[in-house]
Design a protein around this motif. Structure first.
Motif, PDB file in Angstrom:
ATOM      1  N   SER A  14      77.861  43.252  20.017  1.00  0.00           N
ATOM      2  CA  SER A  14      79.076  43.818  19.445  1.00  0.00           C
ATOM      3  C   SER A  14      79.166  45.331  19.588  1.00  0.00           C
ATOM      4  CB  SER A  14      79.189  43.430  17.961  1.00  0.00           C
ATOM      5  OG  SER A  14      78.075  43.909  17.232  1.00  0.00           O
ATOM      6  N   SER A  15      78.060  46.000  19.948  1.00  0.00           N
ATOM      7  CA  SER A  15      78.087  47.459  20.089  1.00  0.00           C
ATOM      8  C   SER A  15      76.856  47.907  20.864  1.00  0.00           C
ATOM      9  CB  SER A  15      78.120  48.144  18.711  1.00  0.00           C
ATOM     10  OG  SER A  15      76.922  47.880  17.988  1.00  0.00           O
ATOM     11  N   ARG A  38      79.337  40.252  14.143  1.00  0.00           N
ATOM     12  CA  ARG A  38      80.696  40.764  13.919  1.00  0.00           C
ATOM     13  C   ARG A  38      81.689  40.127  14.889  1.00  0.00           C
ATOM     14  NH1 ARG A  38      79.444  47.110  14.003  1.00  0.00           N
ATOM     15  NH2 ARG A  38      78.198  46.410  15.785  1.00  0.00           N
ATOM     16  N   LYS A  39      82.440  39.164  14.382  1.00  0.00           N
ATOM     17  CA  LYS A  39      83.355  38.385  15.218  1.00  0.00           C
ATOM     18  C   LYS A  39      84.467  39.235  15.820  1.00  0.00           C
ATOM     19  CE  LYS A  39      86.259  34.240  15.225  1.00  0.00           C
ATOM     20  NZ  LYS A  39      87.376  34.870  15.939  1.00  0.00           N
ATOM     21  N   GLU A  40      85.037  40.132  15.045  1.00  0.00           N
ATOM     22  CA  GLU A  40      86.156  40.927  15.543  1.00  0.00           C
ATOM     23  C   GLU A  40      85.737  41.766  16.750  1.00  0.00           C
ATOM     24  OE1 GLU A  40      89.361  44.336  14.018  1.00  0.00           O
ATOM     25  OE2 GLU A  40      88.021  43.361  12.574  1.00  0.00           O
ATOM     26  N   GLU A  41      84.582  42.400  16.661  1.00  0.00           N
ATOM     27  CA  GLU A  41      84.103  43.220  17.780  1.00  0.00           C
ATOM     28  C   GLU A  41      83.799  42.361  19.006  1.00  0.00           C
ATOM     29  OE1 GLU A  41      83.305  43.581  14.691  1.00  0.00           O
ATOM     30  OE2 GLU A  41      83.333  45.725  14.152  1.00  0.00           O
ATOM     31  N   ASP A  43      85.248  39.477  19.773  1.00  0.00           N
ATOM     32  CA  ASP A  43      86.532  39.055  20.343  1.00  0.00           C
ATOM     33  C   ASP A  43      87.159  40.174  21.178  1.00  0.00           C
ATOM     34  OD1 ASP A  43      86.408  36.520  19.241  1.00  0.00           O
ATOM     35  OD2 ASP A  43      87.561  37.050  17.454  1.00  0.00           O
ATOM     36  N   GLN A  44      87.066  41.397  20.680  1.00  0.00           N
ATOM     37  CA  GLN A  44      87.620  42.527  21.425  1.00  0.00           C
ATOM     38  C   GLN A  44      86.900  42.724  22.750  1.00  0.00           C
ATOM     39  OE1 GLN A  44      87.328  45.800  18.671  1.00  0.00           O
ATOM     40  NE2 GLN A  44      89.139  45.190  17.506  1.00  0.00           N
ATOM     41  N   CYS A  58      82.309  34.077  23.335  1.00  0.00           N
ATOM     42  CA  CYS A  58      81.441  34.564  22.264  1.00  0.00           C
ATOM     43  C   CYS A  58      81.248  33.509  21.197  1.00  0.00           C
ATOM     44  CB  CYS A  58      81.990  35.848  21.646  1.00  0.00           C
ATOM     45  SG  CYS A  58      83.556  35.658  20.758  1.00  0.00           S
ATOM     46  N   PRO A  60      79.888  34.028  17.305  1.00  0.00           N
ATOM     47  CA  PRO A  60      79.305  34.867  16.259  1.00  0.00           C
ATOM     48  C   PRO A  60      78.204  34.132  15.502  1.00  0.00           C
ATOM     49  CG  PRO A  60      81.709  34.885  16.170  1.00  0.00           C
ATOM     50  CD  PRO A  60      81.322  33.768  17.083  1.00  0.00           C
TER      51      PRO A  60
END
Length: 251
Positions: A14-15, A38-41, A43-44, A58, A60
């Motif tokens: 995620s990062s 972190r699902k949102e990251e 997905d992005q 992905c 999570p």
């Protein structure tokens, strides 16, 4: 294309190094399967890769959950038909301080996230690769696990990363004859969320390195790319130091 049509799992995606690796691997032709909490990251990042004509998916989850490692393997196979490699990169720094003042919860959390998760990943991934007699696995350790002189307050992190090197070397010896290559990268200070936001801290850590700067996550990802690629076909059990000379200074 170093990873053309290969399916690669990346955790901690995620990062930081994991996200940089996912982008790099996808640009080199891989189908990337991304894991992190972190699902949102995630997905992005999947969207970014797909927009660049790459292939990504992905799932999570938490690498400290043993079932998650197996779920990632199943998910990758369902989505892309097979798995060819894994970059087990997820990890935490934990609270820093002397052992005499460290609480058990912090110790347990760091060991679980950094070392026990590596054990879970190995158990889930190696049987699949051994059965098909090919596969490459890379773990993210740290120079701190190799030579920790002059780095007080990092006992839990150092122990987990040193333990990972031992685990990687044992696994490599056990499974080289199965066609499975297993290695570790040992980064130095890198510009990731784990490094924090304080520029004074960044400058201090950068100046500890003979190269006098922190690594860009993409530089570390290049090392993982090499070890996952066929160019590293004779490399297994290696703790690959990518630390801007930090371990040389400490030794």
């Amino acid at each position: 294309m170093e990873l053309d049509r290969k399916t690669i799992i990346v955790t901690g995606a995620s990062s930081g190094i994991g996200a940089a690796a996912a982008l790099l691997f996808a640009s080199e032709g891989a189908n990337v399967v991304l894991g992190a909490r972190r699902k949102e990251e995630l997905d992005q990042l999947v969207g970014q890769i797909v927009q660049s004509n790459g292939k990504a998916a992905c799932l999570p989850g938490d690498v400290t959950d043993e079932t998650y490692a197996g779920s990632l393997m199943d998910f990758a196979q369902d989505r892309f038909g097979t798995v060819d490699g894994a970059f087990n990169n997820a990890g935490v720094m934990g609270d820093m301080g002397p052992v005499s003042q460290m609480d058990r919860a912090n110790w347990d959390a760091v060991i679980a996230a950094n070392l026990t998760s590596a054990f879970y990943a190995a158990k889930a991934q190696i049987p699949f690769f051994a059965e098909k007699r090919s596969g490459a696995i890379v773990f993210t350790s740290s120079f701190v696990g190799y030579s920790n002189g002059g780095m007080p307050g990092m006992a839990a992190y150092a122990a987990s990363k040193a333990g990972m090197i031992g685990l990687v070397q044992a696994l490599a010896a056990e499974h080289a004859s199965d066609g499975v290559r297993i290695n570790a990268i040992l980064p130095g200070g890198t510009k990731t969320p784990m490094a924090g936001e304080d520029p004074n801290t960044h400058d201090f850590v950068a100046n500890l390195h003979p190269i006098k700067r922190l690594a860009d996550p993409r530089e570390i990802a290049q090392s993982a790319l090499y070890l996952l690629s066929d160019r590293a076909s004779f490399v297994t059990g290696a703790p690959m130091i990518v630390d801007g000379g930090m371990s040389v200074r400490l030794l």
